[in-house]
Every structure is written in C-alpha cells, then in structure tokens.
Design a protein around this motif. Structure first.
Motif, PDB file in Angstrom:
ATOM      1  N   ALA A   2      -7.169  -6.879  15.595  1.00  0.00           N
ATOM      2  CA  ALA A   2      -5.853  -6.325  15.280  1.00  0.00           C
ATOM      3  C   ALA A   2      -5.571  -5.108  16.142  1.00  0.00           C
ATOM      4  CB  ALA A   2      -5.786  -5.943  13.800  1.00  0.00           C
ATOM      5  N   GLN A  26      12.669  -3.857   3.584  1.00  0.00           N
ATOM      6  CA  GLN A  26      11.800  -4.185   2.460  1.00  0.00           C
ATOM      7  C   GLN A  26      12.274  -3.519   1.168  1.00  0.00           C
ATOM      8  OE1 GLN A  26       9.099  -6.332   2.084  1.00  0.00           O
ATOM      9  NE2 GLN A  26       9.930  -7.071   4.027  1.00  0.00           N
ATOM     10  N   THR A  36       5.346  -3.415   0.406  1.00  0.00           N
ATOM     11  CA  THR A  36       3.965  -3.147   0.822  1.00  0.00           C
ATOM     12  C   THR A  36       3.922  -2.678   2.271  1.00  0.00           C
ATOM     13  OG1 THR A  36       3.570  -5.402   1.622  1.00  0.00           O
ATOM     14  CG2 THR A  36       3.135  -4.962  -0.734  1.00  0.00           C
ATOM     15  N   ASN A  37       2.874  -1.903   2.562  1.00  0.00           N
ATOM     16  CA  ASN A  37       2.685  -1.472   3.946  1.00  0.00           C
ATOM     17  C   ASN A  37       2.507  -2.657   4.883  1.00  0.00           C
ATOM     18  OD1 ASN A  37       2.941   1.183   3.298  1.00  0.00           O
ATOM     19  ND2 ASN A  37       0.838   1.776   3.796  1.00  0.00           N
ATOM     20  N   ARG A  38       1.861  -3.700   4.384  1.00  0.00           N
ATOM     21  CA  ARG A  38       1.631  -4.880   5.229  1.00  0.00           C
ATOM     22  C   ARG A  38       2.956  -5.517   5.645  1.00  0.00           C
ATOM     23  NH1 ARG A  38      -2.634  -9.378   3.424  1.00  0.00           N
ATOM     24  NH2 ARG A  38      -3.990  -7.629   4.007  1.00  0.00           N
ATOM     25  N   ALA A  39       3.853  -5.700   4.679  1.00  0.00           N
ATOM     26  CA  ALA A  39       5.150  -6.312   4.993  1.00  0.00           C
ATOM     27  C   ALA A  39       5.973  -5.415   5.905  1.00  0.00           C
ATOM     28  CB  ALA A  39       5.909  -6.608   3.702  1.00  0.00           C
ATOM     29  N   ALA A  41       4.782  -3.196   7.996  1.00  0.00           N
ATOM     30  CA  ALA A  41       4.142  -3.205   9.317  1.00  0.00           C
ATOM     31  C   ALA A  41       4.484  -4.468  10.094  1.00  0.00           C
ATOM     32  CB  ALA A  41       2.626  -3.073   9.150  1.00  0.00           C
ATOM     33  N   GLU A  42       4.478  -5.618   9.408  1.00  0.00           N
ATOM     34  CA  GLU A  42       4.840  -6.874  10.073  1.00  0.00           C
ATOM     35  C   GLU A  42       6.261  -6.806  10.626  1.00  0.00           C
ATOM     36  OE1 GLU A  42       4.210 -10.025   7.316  1.00  0.00           O
ATOM     37  OE2 GLU A  42       2.015  -9.950   7.458  1.00  0.00           O
ATOM     38  N   THR A  47       0.331  -2.445  13.005  1.00  0.00           N
ATOM     39  CA  THR A  47      -0.642  -2.695  11.943  1.00  0.00           C
ATOM     40  C   THR A  47      -0.306  -1.821  10.744  1.00  0.00           C
ATOM     41  OG1 THR A  47      -2.145  -0.966  12.719  1.00  0.00           O
ATOM     42  CG2 THR A  47      -2.432  -3.185  13.635  1.00  0.00           C
ATOM     43  N   ALA A  48      -0.768  -2.247   9.569  1.00  0.00           N
ATOM     44  CA  ALA A  48      -0.495  -1.476   8.351  1.00  0.00           C
ATOM     45  C   ALA A  48      -1.072  -0.067   8.456  1.00  0.00           C
ATOM     46  CB  ALA A  48      -1.072  -2.203   7.139  1.00  0.00           C
TER      47      ALA A  48
END
Length: 200
Positions: A2, A26, A36-39, A41-42, A47-48
């Motif tokens: 990553a 979001q 979420t940080n993941r969403a 970040a995407e 990256t998150a």
C-alpha cells in the motif's frame, strides 16, 4: 504494498483538498458516525493512515469540512450583505441567498445535517464552539453596522446575532428535509419577520 502519504505528482495542498472533498461526500452519504477513514481515503486516492498526516482525528476533519463548505458559500453571502443599504436589509439578503445556494447539492445537504450532528456528537459541538467561523463573523459585522447606524441597540446586539443564527440553522434543517415550496415559504416568512411585515 500500500502506498503511504500523498500520491506522486500531487501537492500537499491538493491532497488535503481531495481528502476534504471525499470526506464531504461520505458525511453527506452516510453521516458522521458511519463515515470511515477507509472510505474517505479511497475517495481521496490515499491510504487511510495518510489522513492522519493532515487531520489528527475524524472530528478535526469534520470541522475542516464545515469550514471549507462555508468558505465556498461565503463570497455569495458576503456580497449579498454588503450590497444592502442597512443592517436589516443585509440580514434579509443573506436569508434570501439561502434559496439560491440549493444548486450546491452536496454542501447544502451537508449544511442541513450540521445541527443534527452537533446534537448527536458533543465533541463536534465543542470543536465548533472553539472556533465560530466565517459565517458567525459576517453576522457580527452586519449587526455591528446596525449598532453604528442606530438600527440595533447595544443591549440587543448579542441577542440579534444569536436569534439570526438560530433562525438560519432552522431554515437549513427545514430546507434539507422539506419540499421546495415549504422551504421557500419558510425563507419568505423569515425575511418578512426581519422586515417587520409578517404580522399585521
């Protein structure tokens, strides 16, 4: 493996802007709690973990989205206020501009969600109270103008700011949840209230 940090070829400023834009999307789509940080970040193409290089927490990121969303709308609100001859007319002009901002779909929905999120999450309310922001400063400027030209007494200045902002928050919630004709009626009624023509 990553990628950590900002994408190659992007400046730090652009990466930050991308994170804020992805966070806005979001927060509008699923709300503060479920975002979420993941969403995020995407959506931003990072990256998150990279988000923490720009924002220490999701609360700080949410406040940044609020500030930057308001900053996008402020030129129009300030222009409306500054073109009015009196403080009363300036406050009315700000309210009227509320309807025309509906073309900014994401920001409008996000702004409408702010009061609800503040009630649900005390940490957001605390963070916002610590830095009132550009919109609050504009209203204070208008009310100060009203004090100087004799429209608003010094004793009523603080109440005028508080009541106006409370009314705008209500219009934002109403406009984000009710049909357009209801929103227009609420805006028109609030303007008439400000202008002293709502009641016979």
């Amino acid at each position: 493996m990553a990628r950590v940090g900002r994408p190659p070829g992007k400046s730090s400023e652009q990466t930050r802007a991308d994170i804020v834009a992805a966070a806005l999307e979001q927060f509008v789509r699923v709300g503060y709690e479920r975002a979420t940080n993941r969403a995020i970040a995407e959506g931003a193409g990072v990256t998150a973990g990279a988000i923490y290089g720009y924002f220490a927490s999701k609360t700080e990121l949410w406040v940044a989205v609020v500030e930057e969303t308001i900053d996008q709308l402020m030129p129009r609100l300030r222009a409306a206020a500054e073109s009015a001859p009196t403080a009363r007319a300036a406050l009315s002009a700000i309210v009227k501009e509320q309807l025309t901002i509906e073309q900014h779909v994401g920001p409008t929905r996000f702004m409408a969600s702010i009061p609800v999120e503040l009630q649900r999450h005390p940490e957001l309310a605390e963070a916002m109270a610590a830095q009132p922001g550009a919109f609050y400063e504009l209203i204070v400027e208008v009310v100060t103008r009203g004090k100087h030209n004799g429209e608003i007494s010094r004793d009523n200045a603080e109440k005028a700011v508080a009541v106006f902002i409370a009314g705008m928050i209500g219009l934002s919630i109403h406009g984000g949840t009710m049909p357009r004709d209801h929103a227009e009626a609420a805006v028109a009624g609030f303007v008439e209230l400000l202008e002293g023509t709502l009641f016979l």
